[in-house]
Design a protein around this motif. Structure first.
Motif, short mmCIF file in Angstrom:
data_model
loop_
_atom_site.label_atom_id
_atom_site.label_comp_id
_atom_site.label_asym_id
_atom_site.label_seq_id
_atom_site.Cartn_x
_atom_site.Cartn_y
_atom_site.Cartn_z
N GLY A 181 38.68 5.84 3.77
CA GLY A 181 38.01 6.78 2.95
C GLY A 181 36.05 6.50 3.15
N THR A 182 35.74 5.50 3.74
CA THR A 182 34.38 5.04 3.81
C THR A 182 33.46 6.22 4.61
OG1 THR A 182 34.94 3.61 5.55
CG2 THR A 182 35.12 2.64 3.01
N LEU A 183 34.03 6.63 5.72
CA LEU A 183 33.22 7.47 6.63
C LEU A 183 33.97 8.81 6.77
CD1 LEU A 183 32.63 4.87 9.23
CD2 LEU A 183 30.82 5.66 7.47
N VAL A 184 33.10 9.75 6.82
CA VAL A 184 33.52 11.19 7.19
C VAL A 184 32.81 11.74 8.35
CG1 VAL A 184 33.70 13.50 6.04
CG2 VAL A 184 33.85 11.42 4.71
N SER A 185 33.49 12.53 9.09
CA SER A 185 33.12 13.09 10.52
C SER A 185 32.94 14.60 10.30
CB SER A 185 33.73 12.63 11.68
OG SER A 185 34.90 13.41 11.65
N PHE A 186 31.85 15.20 10.99
CA PHE A 186 31.77 16.61 10.89
C PHE A 186 31.27 17.03 12.43
CE2 PHE A 186 30.34 15.27 6.68
CZ PHE A 186 31.15 16.19 5.80
N TYR A 187 31.57 18.28 12.67
CA TYR A 187 31.00 18.79 13.77
C TYR A 187 30.30 20.10 13.78
CZ TYR A 187 31.32 20.19 18.60
OH TYR A 187 31.03 20.62 20.28
N LEU B 157 29.66 4.52 16.91
CA LEU B 157 29.27 5.54 16.05
C LEU B 157 27.83 6.23 16.40
CD1 LEU B 157 30.04 4.19 12.27
CD2 LEU B 157 31.23 5.53 13.99
N ALA B 158 27.25 5.52 17.29
CA ALA B 158 25.80 5.97 17.76
C ALA B 158 26.11 6.71 18.87
CB ALA B 158 25.08 4.85 18.07
N GLY B 159 27.16 6.99 19.34
CA GLY B 159 27.61 8.04 20.47
C GLY B 159 27.54 7.06 21.98
N ASN B 160 27.44 5.72 21.83
CA ASN B 160 27.60 4.82 23.30
C ASN B 160 29.07 4.84 23.58
OD1 ASN B 160 24.76 4.26 23.17
ND2 ASN B 160 25.28 2.99 21.39
N LEU B 161 29.49 5.08 24.86
CA LEU B 161 30.91 5.00 25.02
C LEU B 161 31.39 3.63 25.31
CD1 LEU B 161 32.99 6.58 26.33
CD2 LEU B 161 32.21 6.19 28.75
N ILE B 162 32.53 3.51 24.61
CA ILE B 162 33.13 2.15 24.74
C ILE B 162 34.19 2.34 25.72
CG2 ILE B 162 34.70 0.54 23.34
CD1 ILE B 162 33.11 1.62 20.86
N THR C 103 30.33 8.16 2.15
CA THR C 103 30.94 9.19 1.34
C THR C 103 29.89 9.82 0.15
OG1 THR C 103 31.17 7.17 -0.33
CG2 THR C 103 33.11 7.69 1.00
N GLN C 104 28.74 9.44 0.18
CA GLN C 104 27.57 10.24 -0.50
C GLN C 104 27.05 11.30 0.32
OE1 GLN C 104 27.45 6.47 -0.38
NE2 GLN C 104 28.89 6.81 -2.12
N GLY C 105 27.43 11.36 1.36
CA GLY C 105 27.03 12.62 2.36
C GLY C 105 25.59 12.02 3.06
N ASP C 106 25.17 11.04 3.07
CA ASP C 106 24.27 10.20 3.90
C ASP C 106 24.48 10.24 5.29
OD1 ASP C 106 22.53 10.13 1.49
OD2 ASP C 106 23.62 8.01 1.32
N VAL C 107 23.75 10.91 6.16
CA VAL C 107 24.07 10.76 7.66
C VAL C 107 23.76 9.51 8.17
CG1 VAL C 107 23.36 11.82 9.96
CG2 VAL C 107 23.55 13.25 8.06
N GLN C 108 24.80 8.76 8.82
CA GLN C 108 24.62 7.48 9.26
C GLN C 108 24.42 7.51 10.82
OE1 GLN C 108 25.30 4.80 7.02
NE2 GLN C 108 24.99 6.73 6.02
N ASN C 109 25.05 8.55 11.70
CA ASN C 109 24.81 8.84 12.96
C ASN C 109 25.16 10.13 13.15
OD1 ASN C 109 25.92 5.69 12.71
ND2 ASN C 109 24.43 5.76 14.33
N GLN C 110 24.47 10.64 14.37
CA GLN C 110 24.71 11.99 14.93
C GLN C 110 24.37 11.89 16.58
OE1 GLN C 110 21.58 13.84 12.14
NE2 GLN C 110 22.05 15.44 13.66
N PHE C 111 25.15 12.52 17.22
CA PHE C 111 25.00 12.66 18.80
C PHE C 111 25.75 13.88 19.32
CE2 PHE C 111 28.74 9.97 17.94
CZ PHE C 111 29.71 10.53 19.09
#
Length: 396
Positions: free
Chosen positions: A58-64, A122-127, A76-84
């Motif tokens: 419950g520490t991260l939420v994803s959106f599309y 989370l930055a969108g780099n392929l693992i 959980t505060q809605g602050d954007v951490q990453n988007q790609f």
């Protein structure tokens, strides 16, 4: 065309080329349950984002976000951490989206598309990329808030549980499709090994000799304590299997007694053709199953009367758009989704809950302890944010 009518009426076609089975009938012996608000987060972003997943802690939420095809990850505060975005034709692009982005732990997100299963940081780099069990031909998908694949633990290892997209060299116009169908795919995220489960059981309506489209049987599922919980779309049954990484053995089938649940009727199989996928978002369905804190939550959508759907579509096709939309909206208002609750230990029926007021009723998501609901925007005010409510299901 109005977005709601487009999403929920329009038929979309894609050519992107055991121990003994026990059936339990639910009985109305409800207890007093309620959703209690714990917290909320606001995602402030231009576009049309949809709530996708929350990690187990419950520490991260994803959106599309559909306009930009971006995966957005917040705290959980809605602050954007990453988007790609990965919509470009590059080696690390997943292709046509089949599932909303799935958070895995604290530092990874999984995107499932026609090109495979892609694991990014989370930055969108392929693992890592995992190929599908079969080369993908045709596919389609529906996107509802919080409805996507799930990260589960089996035998101490984390796996991905998702809808099975195998074609098995057949299509819904052939008997072979129904004989070989499996609902879900279990993916070992370490080795990439896959195993599919969830055949249509002998009593399934989908073995009646008629043809069905993808949204008719789209699965809802979860795994908890060595059990697989599975429903097939418009068939109002909850199947419970003894589950391992190699086997699913049917233990119990629960008939879900849902008022005004419009089970779909099949079509002549001659109307189906290879390479075509049809989806109807207004079909009655079991949309999600979540097992949490000793309870089984079954989210259902009762559907819209098919005769009204047909009439509304006829009005729209005849150029009477406002009349068609008004008829549909009236019917939709009567179709009230709900959440049936069962005890995880003995499968007893605990009650049925309405969605909280002001909530998007198309879906929700969960971590280990909490449930997350997407707020419905105020139709009278132009808003530039999306609000998510964090709630807990409590017994009074």
């Amino acid at each position: 065309m109005h977005k709601k009518l487009l999403n929920l009426i329009l038929l979309l076609s894609f050519g992107i080329f055991s121990c003994e089975n026990k059936e339990t009938i639910t009985e109305t012996t409800p207890i007093e349950l309620s959703f209690d608000l714990v917290d909320s987060l606001d995602l402030t972003i231009l576009g049309d984002p949809i709530m996708a997943s929350v990690n187990n802690t419950g520490t991260l939420v994803s959106f599309y976000d559909f306009p930009s095809s971006e995966t957005i990850i917040t705290n959980t505060q809605g602050d954007v951490q990453n988007q790609f975005s990965k919509k470009e034709d590059t080696p690390d692009a997943y292709g046509f989206k089949l599932e909303l982005p799935i958070l895995w732990g604290e530092d990874r997100v999984i995107l499932i598309g026609l090109k495979g299963i892609f694991i990014y940081d989370l930055a969108g780099n392929l693992i890592k990329k995992i190929d599908h069990a079969e080369t993908m031909g045709s596919a389609g998908s529906m996107s509802f808030p919080g409805l996507t694949a799930k990260i589960i633990s089996i035998e101490g290892k984390e796996h991905l549980l998702t809808k099975s997209f195998r074609s098995r060299d057949t299509y819904p116009g052939e008997q072979k499709f129904y004989d070989t169908y499996k609902a879900v795919e279990l993916v070992n995220l370490e080795t990439g090994e896959m195993q599919d489960f969830g055949s249509f059981e002998p009593e399934s309506k989908f073995l009646d000799g008629m043809g069905y489209v993808q949204s008719d049987y789209a699965p809802a599922y979860d795994v908890s304590s060595g059990k697989l919980y599975l429903s097939h779309g418009s068939d109002p049954r909850l199947y419970i299997y003894d589950f391992s990484a190699k086997e699913a053995k049917l233990d119990t089938a629960i008939h879900l007694d849902i008022p005004d649940f419009y089970e779909v009727e099949g079509l002549p199989r001659s109307e189906f053709s290879p390479g075509s996928v049809t989806i109807n978002g207004g079909t009655a369905a079991i949309r999600n199953i979540i097992v949490q804190s000793g309870r089984i939550l079954v989210h259902y959508y009762p559907g819209i009367d098919p005769k009204i759907m047909e009439e509304a579509m006829g009005l729209w096709n005849a150029g009477q758009e406002e009349e068609g939309e008004a008829l549909y909206s009236k019917a939709q208002a009567k179709a009230k989704p709900g959440i049936m609750v069962f005890d995880e230990k003995d499968y007893s029926y605990l009650g049925t809950l309405d969605f909280p007021a002001g909530i998007n009723k198309e879906g929700f998501m969960a971590d280990k302890e909490s449930l997350y609901f997407q707020r419905t925007p105020d139709p009278e005010v132009e808003e530039d944010f999306l609000r998510v409510y964090k709630m807990k299901l409590t017994e009074k």
